[in-house]
Design a protein around this motif. Structure first.
Motif, PDB file in Angstrom:
ATOM      1  N   TYR A 267      53.737 -39.930 -29.940  1.00  0.00           N
ATOM      2  CA  TYR A 267      55.073 -40.068 -30.541  1.00  0.00           C
ATOM      3  C   TYR A 267      55.938 -41.010 -29.711  1.00  0.00           C
ATOM      4  O   TYR A 267      56.671 -41.846 -30.266  1.00  0.00           O
ATOM      5  CB  TYR A 267      55.738 -38.701 -30.670  1.00  0.00           C
ATOM      6  CG  TYR A 267      55.314 -37.934 -31.907  1.00  0.00           C
ATOM      7  CD1 TYR A 267      55.707 -38.367 -33.176  1.00  0.00           C
ATOM      8  CD2 TYR A 267      54.537 -36.789 -31.809  1.00  0.00           C
ATOM      9  CE1 TYR A 267      55.328 -37.669 -34.310  1.00  0.00           C
ATOM     10  CE2 TYR A 267      54.145 -36.085 -32.944  1.00  0.00           C
ATOM     11  CZ  TYR A 267      54.542 -36.530 -34.194  1.00  0.00           C
ATOM     12  OH  TYR A 267      54.152 -35.857 -35.316  1.00  0.00           O
ATOM     13  N   THR A 271      57.340 -44.780 -30.929  1.00  0.00           N
ATOM     14  CA  THR A 271      58.752 -45.132 -30.835  1.00  0.00           C
ATOM     15  C   THR A 271      58.936 -46.470 -30.116  1.00  0.00           C
ATOM     16  O   THR A 271      59.688 -47.345 -30.558  1.00  0.00           O
ATOM     17  CB  THR A 271      59.525 -44.031 -30.086  1.00  0.00           C
ATOM     18  OG1 THR A 271      59.372 -42.786 -30.796  1.00  0.00           O
ATOM     19  CG2 THR A 271      60.998 -44.382 -29.984  1.00  0.00           C
ATOM     20  N   GLU A 274      57.565 -49.375 -32.299  1.00  0.00           N
ATOM     21  CA  GLU A 274      58.467 -49.746 -33.397  1.00  0.00           C
ATOM     22  C   GLU A 274      59.613 -50.608 -32.883  1.00  0.00           C
ATOM     23  O   GLU A 274      60.035 -51.563 -33.541  1.00  0.00           O
ATOM     24  CB  GLU A 274      58.986 -48.498 -34.090  1.00  0.00           C
ATOM     25  CG  GLU A 274      57.928 -47.769 -34.898  1.00  0.00           C
ATOM     26  CD  GLU A 274      58.470 -47.129 -36.151  1.00  0.00           C
ATOM     27  OE1 GLU A 274      59.671 -47.311 -36.438  1.00  0.00           O
ATOM     28  OE2 GLU A 274      57.686 -46.482 -36.863  1.00  0.00           O
ATOM     29  N   SER A 287      52.593 -47.257 -35.643  1.00  0.00           N
ATOM     30  CA  SER A 287      53.972 -47.008 -36.052  1.00  0.00           C
ATOM     31  C   SER A 287      54.145 -45.510 -36.270  1.00  0.00           C
ATOM     32  O   SER A 287      53.181 -44.741 -36.308  1.00  0.00           O
ATOM     33  CB  SER A 287      54.285 -47.760 -37.344  1.00  0.00           C
ATOM     34  OG  SER A 287      53.544 -47.197 -38.425  1.00  0.00           O
ATOM     35  N   MET A 288      55.388 -45.067 -36.438  1.00  0.00           N
ATOM     36  CA  MET A 288      55.645 -43.659 -36.692  1.00  0.00           C
ATOM     37  C   MET A 288      55.033 -43.236 -38.024  1.00  0.00           C
ATOM     38  O   MET A 288      54.481 -42.131 -38.146  1.00  0.00           O
ATOM     39  CB  MET A 288      57.154 -43.395 -36.688  1.00  0.00           C
ATOM     40  CG  MET A 288      57.506 -41.941 -36.505  1.00  0.00           C
ATOM     41  SD  MET A 288      56.980 -41.269 -34.898  1.00  0.00           S
ATOM     42  CE  MET A 288      58.167 -42.068 -33.803  1.00  0.00           C
TER      43      MET A 288
END
Length: 338
Positions: A267, A271, A274, A287-288
């Motif tokens: 995670y 972040t 991104e 990506s998330m």
């Protein structure tokens, strides 16, 4: 089928489809967003007629549809999965409204055969169960990209209800790999990151890996033999990242990580990536949206191809050939660090 129109022609699937069509003797008009990129991609195929246009404005290139008898619709917007952020408006504009506009313009141009590239995104099932074309996903269980693919199918099926003389069907690819991935797509980015030593560890998830050339073959077979309004899976083989990455490393001759990265780290990494994507405009591996998808879809990528095998004669080349050809293409086109 004599004269074909291919959307998304410079993409991984579109490029391989154009080459397969030309090899079989069909005339091809190829929709490209950039003429220079199209000329770069198809420099060795002088018979291909390049049509500059964008699925966000189908009317602008609609005149080029005249004279064709078959449309292969491979174009799609999926940047949320490798550039991060939210792209709901663009997904709706290109994947849903663009498909609807293309159907109307193609029909008005006299085209009566249409093959739509859908996705395994429209299917869902219990973990570790065999999923076939009848296992449809509810919109409530879909992210923005998946939802756009579900709605695009509904547009097509709705059009068929009011246009009984149009023959159209759908092919549902899995995670596509193969040569010609100039983007790169997420698979190409993974190949580059593994070979360039940028993969910090293994990420969770299971995948249905398929060669884009096999999907191209399935699209042509669907145009010739597919039944009207039917879905045909071309999803490939079920693999975990822990199975896939070592094969890639062995063929590439590089060491690969063996440790699975913990979710909190992933995670945080998504972040950071991104933020990098927003600043640089370059594609990223995680990506998330991709991370959430990997977690949600783990153990849900075992697809049953019986229908495609029986009705289209579909088969898949071995994984090692796909990876080897992908690596060879990137080496030839300078995709790896010296």
């Amino acid at each position: 089928m004599r004269s074909t129109f291919v959307t998304g022609a410079t993409g991984l699937l579109g490029n391989n489809l154009v080459r397969e069509l030309v090899a079989r003797g069909y005339a091809v008009k190829a929709l490209v967003r950039s003429r220079s990129k199209g000329e770069q991609q198809f420099y060795d195929l002088p018979s291909v007629e390049l049509v500059v246009g964008d699925m966000a404005d189908v009317e602008a290139f609609a005149a080029a549809l005249h004279g064709c008898d078959t449309v292969f619709h491979t174009a799609a917007f999926f940047r949320d999965n490798y550039k991060g952020g939210s792209h709901r408006e663009q997904l709706e504009k290109v994947n849903v409204a663009g498909t609807q506009a293309l159907l109307h313009q193609a029909y008005g141009a006299g085209i009566r055969r249409f093959v739509h590239t859908s996705s395994i995104a429209v299917l869902d099932g219990a973990p570790d169960s065999a999923i076939d074309e009848t296992c449809l996903r509810a919109e409530a269980d879909a992210d923005d990209y998946y939802r756009s693919k579900i709605r695009a199918e509904r547009v097509l099926l709705g059009f068929l209800e009011t246009h009984p003389d149009l023959h159209a069907c759908m092919v549902l690819p899995g995670w596509m790999w193969g040569p010609g991935d100039r983007g790169p797509t997420s698979s190409g980015q993974l190949v580059k990151d593994v070979v360039n030593g940028k993969l910090p560890g293994l990420i969770p998830g299971t995948f249905s890996v398929v060669d884009a050339r096999d999907v191209a073959w399935a699209l042509i077979a669907a145009a010739k033999h597919g039944r009207r309004g039917e879905r045909y899976l071309a999803a490939g083989r079920n693999l975990t990242m822990a199975q896939l990455v070592p094969v890639l490393g062995r063929i590439a001759g590089v060491k690969t990580p063996v440790r699975r990265l913990p979710l909190p780290f992933l995670y945080a990494l998504a972040t950071v990536q991104e933020a990098y994507a927003r600043l640089s405009g370059k594609p990223i591996l995680l990506s998330m949206a991709t991370l959430r998808l990997l977690i949600r879809e783990e153990h849900r990528t075992c697809f049953n191809h019986r229908k495609s095998e029986q009705e289209l004669g579909l088969s898949f080349r071995v994984l090692e050939q796909t990876i080897g050809d992908t690596l060879a293409w990137y080496r030839e086109h300078g995709g790896f660090k010296p």
